[in-house]
Design a protein around this motif. Structure first.
Motif, PDB file in Angstrom:
ATOM      1  N   ALA A  84      27.474 -85.547 -49.555  1.00  0.00           N
ATOM      2  CA  ALA A  84      28.670 -85.439 -48.303  1.00  0.00           C
ATOM      3  C   ALA A  84      28.844 -83.903 -48.010  1.00  0.00           C
ATOM      4  O   ALA A  84      29.172 -84.201 -46.548  1.00  0.00           O
ATOM      5  N   TYR A  85      28.697 -82.898 -49.054  1.00  0.00           N
ATOM      6  CA  TYR A  85      28.778 -82.034 -48.691  1.00  0.00           C
ATOM      7  C   TYR A  85      28.414 -80.889 -47.426  1.00  0.00           C
ATOM      8  O   TYR A  85      28.313 -80.458 -46.483  1.00  0.00           O
ATOM      9  N   ALA A 115      41.662 -72.336 -52.577  1.00  0.00           N
ATOM     10  CA  ALA A 115      41.218 -72.372 -53.723  1.00  0.00           C
ATOM     11  C   ALA A 115      40.318 -71.773 -54.296  1.00  0.00           C
ATOM     12  O   ALA A 115      39.581 -70.940 -55.375  1.00  0.00           O
ATOM     13  N   LEU A 116      38.886 -72.170 -53.207  1.00  0.00           N
ATOM     14  CA  LEU A 116      37.362 -71.243 -54.301  1.00  0.00           C
ATOM     15  C   LEU A 116      37.353 -70.087 -53.576  1.00  0.00           C
ATOM     16  O   LEU A 116      36.890 -69.627 -54.084  1.00  0.00           O
ATOM     17  N   ALA A 117      38.069 -69.350 -52.659  1.00  0.00           N
ATOM     18  CA  ALA A 117      38.260 -67.906 -52.314  1.00  0.00           C
ATOM     19  C   ALA A 117      38.976 -66.784 -53.526  1.00  0.00           C
ATOM     20  O   ALA A 117      38.262 -66.022 -53.957  1.00  0.00           O
ATOM     21  N   ALA A 148      28.110 -73.702 -51.882  1.00  0.00           N
ATOM     22  CA  ALA A 148      27.635 -74.511 -52.485  1.00  0.00           C
ATOM     23  C   ALA A 148      28.439 -74.110 -53.892  1.00  0.00           C
ATOM     24  O   ALA A 148      28.136 -74.618 -54.840  1.00  0.00           O
ATOM     25  N   ARG A 149      27.782 -72.638 -54.496  1.00  0.00           N
ATOM     26  CA  ARG A 149      28.194 -72.032 -55.471  1.00  0.00           C
ATOM     27  C   ARG A 149      28.941 -72.029 -55.715  1.00  0.00           C
ATOM     28  O   ARG A 149      29.752 -71.815 -56.985  1.00  0.00           O
ATOM     29  N   ASP A 150      29.878 -72.130 -55.153  1.00  0.00           N
ATOM     30  CA  ASP A 150      32.026 -72.385 -55.239  1.00  0.00           C
ATOM     31  C   ASP A 150      32.071 -73.504 -55.246  1.00  0.00           C
ATOM     32  O   ASP A 150      32.864 -73.342 -56.390  1.00  0.00           O
TER      33      ASP A 150
END
Length: 209
Positions: A84-85, A115-117, A148-150
């Motif tokens: 999906a990503y 949140a990911l940042a 992707a790594r986040d």
């Protein structure tokens, strides 16, 4: 009702090695079709595992193994999120416009990005339990071109948490209440309750780092 009777009732659905493939396909696809009862299937397989547990605590050969069930469901969850990503990543302006027209999707995209940042991914984990939350988060992460790594490590944690919780509900529900359809129903209700709580937290509280 004895465990043997329940195993006869659910054996046609949850016996044999193919159950792992069925669970994996169902979990993988429900990121696109959230109406698929993948959680119910995982719980039923967990109940079947409990029904086949012998007096010595060994799982019989013909019933699912709980560790294999957890790994199948968790792996499929991450793979579904990744598909999906990637699709959303390549969605282009059309998908961006669709997200912009939806207040829910826009809000989810902004909160996920924040949140990911900050290096936190509680929102990703919560979303895995909330109805359709997994779909929203996975597509929004891709559409926003988050790294992707986040995203993927949190997706892996979310998938493993959800899979372990679902299998445990089925297995221990049958252990505590007996291997009955009532136990399965109570376990499914507990899964839906967790989903409702996750949805409430997603709406009311920002993800923490």
């Amino acid at each position: 009702m004895s465990g043997v009777v329940v195993w006869e009732s659910v054996g046609s659905l949850a016996a044999g090695p193919w159950i792992y493939a069925v669970v994996a396909v169902s979990v993988l696809l429900d990121v696109f079709l959230p109406v698929l009862p993948s959680g119910v299937l995982v719980i039923t397989a967990g109940t079947a595992a409990a029904a086949g547990t012998g007096a010595a605590g060994q799982v019989a050969h013909e019933v699912p193994d709980i560790l294999a069930l957890i790994l199948s469901a968790a792996t499929a969850s991450v793979l579904g999120d990744l598909v999906a990503y990637r699709l959303a990543w390549r969605g282009g302006e059309r998908l961006d416009r669709a997200i912009a027209r939806s207040r829910r999707l826009t809000s989810a995209q902004e909160r996920l990005g924040d949140a990911l940042a900050r290096g936190g991914g509680a929102l990703v984990v919560l979303a895995r339990f909330a109805p359709a939350g997994r779909s929203v988060v996975s597509f929004c992460a891709g559409a926003a071109h988050r790294r992707a790594r986040d995203f993927l490590p949190w997706s892996a944690l979310a998938g493993l948490s959800w899979a372990a919780y679902s299998v445990a509900l089925g297995y221990y529900g049958a252990q505590w209440l007996g291997a009955t359809w009532l136990a399965t129903g109570v376990s499914v209700a507990a899964l839906f309750g967790a989903g409702a709580a996750a949805g409430f937290l997603m709406r009311r509280k920002p993800a923490s780092s």
